[in-house]
Write an enzyme that holds these catalytic residues in place. Structure first.
Site, mmCIF file in Angstrom:
data_model
loop_
_atom_site.group_PDB
_atom_site.id
_atom_site.type_symbol
_atom_site.label_atom_id
_atom_site.label_comp_id
_atom_site.label_asym_id
_atom_site.label_seq_id
_atom_site.Cartn_x
_atom_site.Cartn_y
_atom_site.Cartn_z
ATOM 1 N N ASN A 128 0.818 -1.210 0.000
ATOM 2 C CA ASN A 128 0.000 0.000 0.000
ATOM 3 C C ASN A 128 0.852 1.261 0.000
ATOM 4 O OD1 ASN A 128 -1.529 -2.218 1.681
ATOM 5 N ND2 ASN A 128 -3.130 -0.912 0.793
ATOM 6 N N ASP A 129 1.786 1.329 0.916
ATOM 7 C CA ASP A 129 2.553 2.555 1.097
ATOM 8 C C ASP A 129 3.464 2.866 -0.086
ATOM 9 O OD1 ASP A 129 1.363 2.789 3.566
ATOM 10 O OD2 ASP A 129 3.061 1.917 4.670
ATOM 11 N N HIS A 185 -35.177 -9.165 -50.826
ATOM 12 C CA HIS A 185 -36.241 -9.915 -50.150
ATOM 13 C C HIS A 185 -36.027 -11.436 -50.286
ATOM 14 C CE1 HIS A 185 -38.689 -6.209 -49.802
ATOM 15 N NE2 HIS A 185 -38.205 -5.947 -51.003
ATOM 16 N N SER A 315 -20.050 -33.991 -41.098
ATOM 17 C CA SER A 315 -21.072 -34.775 -40.418
ATOM 18 C C SER A 315 -20.478 -36.079 -39.911
ATOM 19 C CB SER A 315 -22.229 -35.075 -41.385
ATOM 20 O OG SER A 315 -23.145 -35.997 -40.816
ATOM 21 N N LYS A 321 -19.948 -34.672 -46.485
ATOM 22 C CA LYS A 321 -20.646 -33.398 -46.255
ATOM 23 C C LYS A 321 -19.646 -32.315 -45.845
ATOM 24 C CE LYS A 321 -25.104 -31.996 -44.336
ATOM 25 N NZ LYS A 321 -24.810 -30.678 -43.774
ATOM 26 N N VAL A 322 -19.798 -31.127 -46.437
ATOM 27 C CA VAL A 322 -18.979 -29.966 -46.073
ATOM 28 C C VAL A 322 -19.917 -28.882 -45.564
ATOM 29 C CG1 VAL A 322 -17.418 -28.172 -46.896
ATOM 30 C CG2 VAL A 322 -17.212 -30.509 -47.781
ATOM 31 N N GLU A 328 -20.362 -20.232 -39.234
ATOM 32 C CA GLU A 328 -21.108 -20.512 -38.002
ATOM 33 C C GLU A 328 -20.335 -20.034 -36.775
ATOM 34 O OE1 GLU A 328 -21.680 -24.687 -38.343
ATOM 35 O OE2 GLU A 328 -23.128 -24.515 -39.979
#
Length: 459
Positions: A128-129, A185, A315, A321-322, A328
């Site tokens: 402290n000091d 859209h 998967s 599967k890619v 993500e």
């Protein structure tokens, strides 16, 4: 075990620990969660202690030999040598007092070891000091928050964003010649180039970088010199400016004493503005990542306009599967930043009179947001964008089959006839050319003259 003493009395501390009594009490009374005070805050506090010791010696307030030992011990903390000696949780006193004392105690004990004394004796260096001389937790801790955030932005986040900007600019050039269907859209619209689409991402990113840079001057203002309530009690009038000058020289960032110490202790507008800029950047990155994973969807039952890098199996059950895993991961990080921003916004509103007592929460969340965003952006750049490839055949086929190319004929045959041609083509499953010829709106030669997608790009 050894016995250490503070104003509350005696408490036992493990002999291997460099910390002292106040740190030990915090470990006992705040065993809440597993989130520890971020090391960047600890290292920033140590930088303050080092600069403070040297300034206090220069002002004649601290023996030069003690200042040198404090400086050397603090430098070891900054270098990460004693990272395991800072175990306190984020969920502690709202001023960060216990982490400030953790740093004071470790530096003091280490300095005393350098002087040939044992740990825990508080001689010749007192936490402290001497180590805390001219400071209060109430001004040192928020100053460390600013320093840690500024360094994290300059050394981590901004370079990562510049890297991402470079990859997006490269793709903008690589894709400049590829005409594709536009979408509004989520529906087919008039054409543009894939390069034009990516140029929009570059512009969004640059806006976010500019917003982040606009927050930096607020971070350079430090609460040092305010001590307990902003009045500067027990602090030399030249202390704050001299410490800031040392930090400026060491780090190359223009730190300065805050214009109003009362506001610097009780409010956290600068960090709130930074959090808002991080949230804005997260918003843009979510848009960019989602666009890319939509364009890469398929490969046969989606848009299939982009080929993702094949980094890992997608998967555990479906061979070959890619998945858009980098997109993500990036978007999950961005959602976390939204949550952190909400917590910071509420915490920043909780300044009561002369002190905001949600400082550790703000520090933890802002530094997590900066670090996560920097890491995720670099990962996305290196493992998704770098090897991202266009599916040129799919782009060409979709372009040729687009009904919205009929917009180019509106100035020639009018809106109503153009709409009728598009509706006929959609209903009959034929091309626009066949529809226009069938309805007798144009000859084959006229259709071929006016229907030129490359002239619809605004180039």
């Amino acid at each position: 075990m050894r016995q250490e003493k503070d104003s509350m009395g005696v408490i036992e501390v493990n002999d291997d620990a460099l910390w002292g009594a106040q740190t030990q009490r915090s470990l006992r009374y705040f065993a809440i969660g597993t989130e520890q005070m971020p090391l960047p805050v600890i290292h920033a506090l140590a930088r303050i202690k080092r600069a403070a010791a040297l300034v206090n010696a220069g002002l004649g307030l601290l023996d030069e030999a003690l200042a040198e030992k404090i400086s050397d011990a603090a430098a070891e903390v900054v270098a990460g040598r004693w990272d395991t000696q800072f175990p306190l949780r984020v969920w502690q006193t709202g001023s960060g007092t216990q982490s400030n004392m953790n740093v004071n105690e470790v530096i003091a004990n280490r300095a005393n070891e350098m002087a040939g004394q044992s740990r825990g004796g508080k001689t010749p260096v007192h936490p402290n000091d001497h180590v805390n001389l001219g400071q209060s937790s109430n001004d040192a801790f928020p100053s460390a928050m600013h320093i840690a955030a500024a360094l994290a932005i300059h050394r981590g986040l901004l370079p990562a964003l510049a890297h991402l900007e470079g990859e997006l600019e490269r793709k903008t050039g690589d894709f400049a010649h590829l005409i594709k269907v536009g979408r509004t859209h989520l529906m087919d619209a008039v054409p543009l180039t894939l390069g034009q689409e990516f140029s929009g991402y570059v512009a969004q990113l640059r806006q976010g970088i500019h917003a982040l840079e606009q927050t930096l001057p607020g971070l350079y203002a430090l609460a040092l010199g305010g001590t307990a309530v902003g009045t500067g009690l027990n602090c030399h009038p030249d202390f704050a400016s001299a410490v800031c000058a040392r930090l400026h020289a060491e780090l190359g960032l223009p730190f300065r004493p805050a214009a109003n110490a009362f506001a610097a202790l009780a409010g956290h507008e600068a960090l709130l503005q930074l959090s808002a800029a991080l949230r804005g950047m997260a918003m843009s990155l979510i848009k960019i990542a989602n666009d890319i994973r939509w364009m890469a969807s398929g490969p046969r039952a989606g848009l299939g306009e982009l080929h993702l890098p094949e980094n890992e199996p997608g998967s555990s059950i479906m061979p070959g599967k890619v998945n858009p895993t980098q997109a993500e991961a990036l978007t999950m990080v961005c959602v976390q930043i939204y949550g952190n921003d909400a917590a910071i916004a509420f915490a920043a509103s909780q300044g009561n009179f002369e002190l905001n007592v949600y400082k550790p929460l703000i520090a933890y969340n802002i530094l997590q947001s900066i670090a996560l965003l920097g890491d995720a952006v670099r990962s996305f750049s290196d493992h998704c964008l770098r090897d991202l490839q266009p599916a040129e055949d799919q782009l060409r086929q979709s372009m040729e089959e687009s009904l919205m190319l009929v917009t180019a004929l509106t100035p020639v045959i009018g809106y109503e006839r153009a709409a009728a041609a598009a509706q006929h083509a959609h209903r009959e499953g034929c091309t626009l050319r066949a529809a226009v010829l069938h309805l007798g709106h144009l000859s084959a030669e006229e259709f071929d003259r006016y229907m030129r997608p490359e002239r619809m790009l605004g180039l």
